[in-house]
Motif scaffolding. Sequence first.
Motif, PDB file in Angstrom:
ATOM      1  N   GLN A   1      -3.158  12.225  -3.979  1.00 27.74           N
ATOM      2  CA  GLN A   1      -4.583  12.042  -4.215  1.00 27.74           C
ATOM      3  C   GLN A   1      -5.283  13.369  -3.961  1.00 27.74           C
ATOM      4  N   LEU A   2      -6.035  13.816  -4.939  1.00 29.68           N
ATOM      5  CA  LEU A   2      -6.745  15.079  -4.784  1.00 29.68           C
ATOM      6  C   LEU A   2      -8.162  14.826  -4.308  1.00 29.68           C
ATOM      7  N   THR A   3      -8.559  15.591  -3.328  1.00 33.54           N
ATOM      8  CA  THR A   3      -9.888  15.448  -2.756  1.00 33.54           C
ATOM      9  C   THR A   3     -10.503  16.834  -2.693  1.00 33.54           C
ATOM     10  N   LEU A   4     -11.773  16.913  -3.022  1.00 39.44           N
ATOM     11  CA  LEU A   4     -12.408  18.226  -3.041  1.00 39.44           C
ATOM     12  C   LEU A   4     -12.986  18.536  -1.668  1.00 39.44           C
TER      13      LEU A   4
ATOM     14  N   GLN B   1      -8.349   1.156  -5.183  1.00 42.58           N
ATOM     15  CA  GLN B   1      -8.112   0.662  -3.846  1.00 42.58           C
ATOM     16  C   GLN B   1      -7.279   1.643  -3.016  1.00 42.58           C
ATOM     17  N   GLU B   2      -6.238   2.159  -3.642  1.00 38.35           N
ATOM     18  CA  GLU B   2      -5.363   3.102  -2.928  1.00 38.35           C
ATOM     19  C   GLU B   2      -6.108   4.337  -2.446  1.00 38.35           C
ATOM     20  N   THR B   3      -7.009   4.822  -3.304  1.00 39.34           N
ATOM     21  CA  THR B   3      -7.695   6.064  -2.962  1.00 39.34           C
ATOM     22  C   THR B   3      -8.891   5.804  -2.058  1.00 39.34           C
TER      23      THR B   3
ATOM     24  N   LEU C   1      -0.453   7.465   0.077  1.00 38.34           N
ATOM     25  CA  LEU C   1      -0.821   8.604  -0.763  1.00 38.34           C
ATOM     26  C   LEU C   1      -0.876   9.857   0.096  1.00 38.34           C
TER      27      LEU C   1
ATOM     28  N   ARG D   1      -2.903  12.887   0.633  1.00 39.56           N
ATOM     29  CA  ARG D   1      -4.233  13.349   0.251  1.00 39.56           C
ATOM     30  C   ARG D   1      -4.311  14.867   0.377  1.00 39.56           C
TER      31      ARG D   1
ATOM     32  N   SER E   1      -7.547  10.133 -11.574  1.00 38.25           N
ATOM     33  CA  SER E   1      -7.017  10.235 -12.936  1.00 38.25           C
ATOM     34  C   SER E   1      -6.152   9.021 -13.213  1.00 38.25           C
TER      35      SER E   1
ATOM     36  N   THR F   1     -13.423  12.663  -4.700  1.00 35.36           N
ATOM     37  CA  THR F   1     -11.992  12.451  -4.872  1.00 35.36           C
ATOM     38  C   THR F   1     -11.719  12.309  -6.361  1.00 35.36           C
ATOM     39  N   LEU F   2     -10.646  12.911  -6.807  1.00 35.97           N
ATOM     40  CA  LEU F   2     -10.360  12.861  -8.238  1.00 35.97           C
ATOM     41  C   LEU F   2      -9.531  11.637  -8.563  1.00 35.97           C
TER      42      LEU F   2
ATOM     43  N   GLN G   1       0.863  -1.194   0.000  1.00 32.16           N
ATOM     44  CA  GLN G   1       0.000   0.000   0.000  1.00 32.16           C
ATOM     45  C   GLN G   1       0.895   1.238   0.000  1.00 32.16           C
TER      46      GLN G   1
ATOM     47  N   SER H   1      -7.585  -0.694 -11.018  1.00 36.72           N
ATOM     48  CA  SER H   1      -8.034  -1.425  -9.842  1.00 36.72           C
ATOM     49  C   SER H   1      -7.217  -1.030  -8.607  1.00 36.72           C
ATOM     50  N   THR H   2      -5.909  -1.005  -8.776  1.00 38.72           N
ATOM     51  CA  THR H   2      -5.018  -0.603  -7.691  1.00 38.72           C
ATOM     52  C   THR H   2      -5.306   0.834  -7.256  1.00 38.72           C
ATOM     53  N   ARG H   3      -5.520   1.680  -8.241  1.00 40.11           N
ATOM     54  CA  ARG H   3      -5.746   3.095  -7.962  1.00 40.11           C
ATOM     55  C   ARG H   3      -7.029   3.294  -7.148  1.00 40.11           C
TER      56      ARG H   3
ATOM     57  N   THR I   1      -1.481  14.222 -12.045  1.00 38.35           N
ATOM     58  CA  THR I   1      -1.389  12.914 -12.696  1.00 38.35           C
ATOM     59  C   THR I   1       0.072  12.510 -12.911  1.00 38.35           C
TER      60      THR I   1
END
Lengths: 367, 367
Positions: free
Chosen positions: A123-126, B140-142, A87, A89, B128, B125-126, A84, B136-138, A117
């Motif tokens: 990780q972008l969160t609004l 899960q990570e987010t 990230l 955030r 990209s 959450t964005l 894992q 799939s990994t992305r 990207t």
Amino acid sequence: MVFKQKIQIRPLGVEPVYRQIADALRNAILSGELKEGDRLPPEAEFAASLSVNSRTLRKGLAILSAQKLITQTRGRGTLVSFPQRKLTRIGLAVGSDAVPYGPYTLQMLSEIMRYSTSHPEIQLTLLSENDPEKVSTRIQETGCDALIILISAKAIQRKLCEPEFDSLPMVFINSRVEDLARFGRYEVKTAQGAMGMGVEKLFEMGHRRIAFVSQEASPKDFVMASYHQDFLAACKKYRISTRYARLGKITENWYDIGHDRTVELFSAEKRPTAILTPGITFSSGAWQGLSDLGIKIPDDVSFIGANPIKEYNPNMSGLFVPIRRIAEKAIELVLDQFVPGKHLKQKVYEFPVEFLDFGSCRPLQRA
Amino acid sequence: MVFKQKIQIRPLGVEPVYRQIADALRNAILSGELKEGDRLPPEAEFAASLSVNSRTLRKGLAILSAQKLITQTRGRGTLVSFPQRKLTRIGLAVGSDAVPYGPYTLQMLSEIMRYSTSHPEIQLTLLSENDPEKVSTRIQETGCDALIILISAKAIQRKLCEPEFDSLPMVFINSRVEDLARFGRYEVKTAQGAMGMGVEKLFEMGHRRIAFVSQEASPKDFVMASYHQDFLAACKKYRISTRYARLGKITENWYDIGHDRTVELFSAEKRPTAILTPGITFSSGAWQGLSDLGIKIPDDVSFIGANPIKEYNPNMSGLFVPIRRIAEKAIELVLDQFVPGKHLKQKVYEFPVEFLDFGSCRPLQRA
């Protein structure tokens, strides 16, 4: 664990059996069916349950081991070890009073997203919250590690300057609160003097009668006042007349100001040879006004708008807020705050507007 | 725990002491210094450490208890019980190949953000990611609980239709993949027939010579072809000529197509009385073309554009993708998928374009 159902082995399939095992387990791990720390059955039992021999199973597990998706330890068996990534955030504080957002905010969001990207660890969160009393809870709930404050009520910005948030890395973009650095906050913004650059460009092309169409200063919004100051200062510097400046009232529609003041200025006898406007809406109105009068751009008049969008008017040269550079700097500045011991030289980073020439200006043809 | 340092009591402060205690503890809980399950010191000890009497402390704790930030239990003492709401984390899959995004995507994002502010249980959450193997990994990570797929490579959309994602609530917005419902996926989209509505409006105003300026069909993009089909079908329905349709080549710039084809059509002898264009860039070019010819809108010609932005041209009537309705429906449809046993009638929800009249059309004055 019911591996038999999860792993469908096709002995006559195109893929070798050991690879089928690896793929099936990999999918189970990545999809979350198998979680970090889960223990796989002992080898012999596992192989038997899949009706394969131990060597085939080991070959499959070796692939996963190489991919660091499992850890094989003598005595402790085989554990799932999904790596894992941590990230970061980043909450984008965008305020909920200004939605739907204007083109500037949306482009800024877009550029932040684009740049993120290239940083898969972000990780972008609004984060939409306008109640200063709730912002702390909201940050906690969303699990934000950092904030980029794009646009927001001053009350929220002031709240985020309180000591309670001192340990939360944050960057303010084009904030209108003056004294952020005093609170130890970082800031990325457009440098002052945008209209000065416009006057300079036109001056260099020989223009001396430059129209300026904008709105009068409002008690709530000092941006228009600063554009006007910019224009006046540049005129003084280049010793040209300020008589072609027209400011609409704060009650008037911006498009109409652009249109009507331009028509007024260019219907008069000694008309300007160039026009400069500090915003896309004024610019659009002004462009239409000249068009209505049958005045040709750039033949009869040179035109510099602000932040035109190429799709709508690919012919309008303009002064552009360097949105991409600001967005990139903001993300870098947030990430820098996570680097232990990293020394950040400045609190405030400024980027000048950029002049992009799409053909609506040209050197003055002296009569 | 070092409460003495955290809680600064000012006995002569404006706020009563018990309220100062409540506020300080509340801040410590909301900021995360005190975490769920943390135990406060026994009452007598706590009161002594703050140099207040027990009654004052109890009064302060009663406030926090009422706010459900602490739980007082006989025998187990006082525990922090920060009521962590369970947020639904909705990932906005926006693709990274299309950034910076165009006005349509940005407006859609903006409307989704706007609507989500009225649902504090949602966290946006964005997401990209354009590599189907990594999605799939992305996810899960987010930690995404659900997805709204706004725009993305077809490869990603197809990937998200695989059984692996069957348990992840998701909604596709204006997808170009045809067979999503077949995979049990939900979809919100603009209804076909937009250009038909434009022809109908103009027909009702008496127009029979209607220009249509667009681009020829591209092998990669069937949208333009469908607009053209729309137009042809409507002309057939109303028995009017299709001779004023002009399609630019796929190699041409859209603004230039709008401008040049319009100039061509309106320079001919028997010119159209109205014009219809299926996109903002064609529309902008066409508007400028008419302006260059000195043709007055709506006096000489009625004009219907598509998705104009009011700031740039507040006078252009247009056909609008109902972005707000689509955004709201998408969020509702995601949330509905979390309601156990809720029966959703349809897989596909369609919204027709809306005609908004800003004054560029008018009934034909018969000569």
